[in-house]
Design an enzyme around this catalytic site. Structure first.
Site, short mmCIF file in Angstrom:
data_model
loop_
_atom_site.label_atom_id
_atom_site.label_comp_id
_atom_site.label_asym_id
_atom_site.label_seq_id
_atom_site.Cartn_x
_atom_site.Cartn_y
_atom_site.Cartn_z
N TYR A 144 42.67 -0.78 70.50
CA TYR A 144 41.69 -0.58 69.43
C TYR A 144 41.12 -1.96 69.08
O TYR A 144 41.88 -2.93 68.95
CB TYR A 144 42.37 0.08 68.23
CG TYR A 144 41.57 -0.05 66.97
CD1 TYR A 144 40.30 0.51 66.87
CD2 TYR A 144 42.06 -0.76 65.88
CE1 TYR A 144 39.54 0.36 65.72
CE2 TYR A 144 41.31 -0.90 64.72
CZ TYR A 144 40.06 -0.34 64.64
OH TYR A 144 39.31 -0.49 63.52
N LYS B 18 43.53 9.02 60.74
CA LYS B 18 42.97 9.89 61.78
C LYS B 18 43.63 11.27 61.74
O LYS B 18 43.44 12.01 60.81
CB LYS B 18 43.12 9.20 63.14
CG LYS B 18 42.65 7.72 63.13
CD LYS B 18 41.19 7.63 62.86
CE LYS B 18 40.56 6.26 62.62
NZ LYS B 18 41.25 5.04 62.64
N1 PLP Z 1 44.63 2.27 65.87
C1 PLP Z 1 43.66 3.02 66.42
C2 PLP Z 1 43.88 3.63 67.76
C3 PLP Z 1 42.46 3.22 65.75
O1 PLP Z 1 41.49 3.96 66.31
C4 PLP Z 1 42.27 2.61 64.48
C5 PLP Z 1 41.01 2.77 63.71
O2 PLP Z 1 40.02 3.24 64.19
C6 PLP Z 1 43.29 1.82 63.95
C7 PLP Z 1 44.46 1.70 64.67
C8 PLP Z 1 43.16 1.16 62.62
O3 PLP Z 1 43.41 2.08 61.60
P1 PLP Z 1 42.80 2.00 60.12
O4 PLP Z 1 41.33 2.07 60.25
O5 PLP Z 1 43.41 3.17 59.42
O6 PLP Z 1 43.24 0.69 59.55
#
Ligand code: PLP
Length: 397
Positions: free
Chosen positions: A115, A211
């Site tokens: 990510y 998510k």
């Molecule tokens: N990990 C993945 C695979 C993600 O898609 C995201 C955000 O899009 C994150 C971590 C980060 O999460 P957050 O936006 O809740 O901080």
């Protein structure tokens, strides 16, 4: 998802019930929100016991809160983990889990397709802390040559964002164990319904609970699951850095988790229908969905996951210029799909990774992630798949 492949039905039952008030006349069915920043002590003797680490009393919500405890028990049940902690965001979970085990001079080996936020944390902040990151491809080729006396963490993500490549978790965990490295995986895309990394040997699973766990695009949250020892260390880091969850969000997360399994199951079916439609479309160059036979990691997905998830991506035909324009036109024309970043909610979304998860990256960095200007990422929700396909049909026309 085949019924007999599901390893999580019992888990889902546990995740619904664990942590809730036990039955009795007038007991609430749902978790009360403990809307309090601080908690009373009965005496200074109790306060002293807490300060000496001899009491588990709640003192202050950054340290713990009854509503958050329920959310944590549910996440632990989902991941078949001894313990879990919920956090203010996925990035709070990821940074706290990593910093709980890393110090200056340590090295991380990470798979390259992460990510974007995680990648940028490792690229922009870790060097300032004296933490060095080395990257391997998703097949982990050559990883053991990178291990040295400073290597402390193996960090990965599978399926990857946004091109849905897979990392063999059993293999990765075995390598980490062999070299006594802490293994951490981002399980956001798969969810614990489809993939249980701890049972495959991983030390910690991290989530953007924003998510699928939340599931309704109405909260920002994160979670880490693992052994009690690791979670205690992560909790210390959350207490220091302040990435704790608000109890109101905890309530929403608890509510989301109760329907996780049924949402994921239906979303997987919808995603398969959308992926099959896109794969046959004349304007689409390639569909990235692990459920398709054409996907390079289809066999591994069948082995490692018990469903293929509801994230997919597709590349429009044409060179970088033409495909980029075509991808933008599709995203500007959809009506049922919403044009938005994020994923895992009940509403189907499209986005351009180039301008969202993977912004602020050089052409070379992008090449390593598989993202092109013509790549459209799709989060498939709970709408009728016929409406989703009709919408894509008109947008692609
Ligand atoms: N990990 C993945 C695979 C993600 O898609 C995201 C955000 O899009 C994150 C971590 C980060 O999460 P957050 O936006 O809740 O901080």
């Amino acid at each position: 998802m085949k019924k007999d492949q599901r390893h999580s039905w019992r888990t889902a039952t546990r995740a619904i019930h664990v942590g809730e008030e036990k039955h009795g006349i007038g007991a609430p069915v749902t978790t009360p929100i403990t809307r309090s920043s601080t908690f009373t002590f009965s005496s200074t003797a109790e306060m002293k016991r807490w300060a000496e680490g001899r009491s588990k009393a709640y003192i202050y919500t950054r340290y713990g809160n009854p509503t958050l405890t329920v959310a944590e028990e549910k996440v632990a049940a989902l991941e078949d983990a001894e313990a879990a902690i919920v956090t203010a965001s996925g990035m709070a979970a990821i940074s706290s889990a990593l910093l709980a085990v890393l110090k200056a001079g340590d090295e991380v080996i990470a798979t390259r397709q992460l990510y974007g936020g995680t990648y940028r944390l490792m690229r922009d902040i870790f060097p300032r802390l004296g933490i060095h990151v080395q990257y391997v491809e998703n097949d982990l080729a050559g990883i053991e040559r990178l291990v040295n006396k400073n290597t402390r963490v193996l960090y990965t993500e599978t399926p990857t964002n946004p091109t849905l490549r897979l990392v063999d978790l059993r293999k990765a965990a075995a390598i980490a164990r062999r070299h006594k490295i802490v293994s951490i995986v981002d399980n956001t895309f798969a969810t614990p319904v489809l993939q249980k990394p701890l049972s495959l040997g991983f030390d910690m699973a991290v989530h953007s609970a924003t998510k699928y766990l939340g599931g309704h695009s109405d909260l920002i949250a994160g979670a880490v699951a693992g052994s009690q020892k690791f979670i205690n260390a992560v909790r210390q880091m959350v207490i220091y850095l302040g990435g704790s969850m608000d109890p109101e969000v905890g309530f929403l997360l608890i509510r989301g988790i109760k329907t996780l399994e049924v949402r994921v199951e239906r979303q997987c079916e919808n995603a398969m229908a959308v992926a099959r439609f896109l794969e046959k479309h004349s304007k689409v160059a390639r569909v990235h969905y692990p459920g398709l036979r054409s996907h390079p990691d289809h066999a591994l997905a069948k082995k490692q996951m018990c469903g293929f998830g509801s994230m997919l991506a597709f590349d429009m035909k044409g060179g970088p210029g033409a495909s980029g324009g075509a991808a933008r036109r599709v995203c500007d024309r959809v009506r049922v799909f919403l044009l938005a970043a994020s994923l895992g909610g009940v509403e189907s979304l499209v986005s351009l990774p180039l301008y969202t998860s993977h912004y602020n990256m050089s052409a070379k960095e992008l090449a390593g992630t598989g993202v092109s200007p013509g790549t459209i990422r799709v989060s498939v929700g709970l709408e009728d798949p016929r409406d989703l396909i009709d919408d894509l049909k008109q947008a692609l026309a």
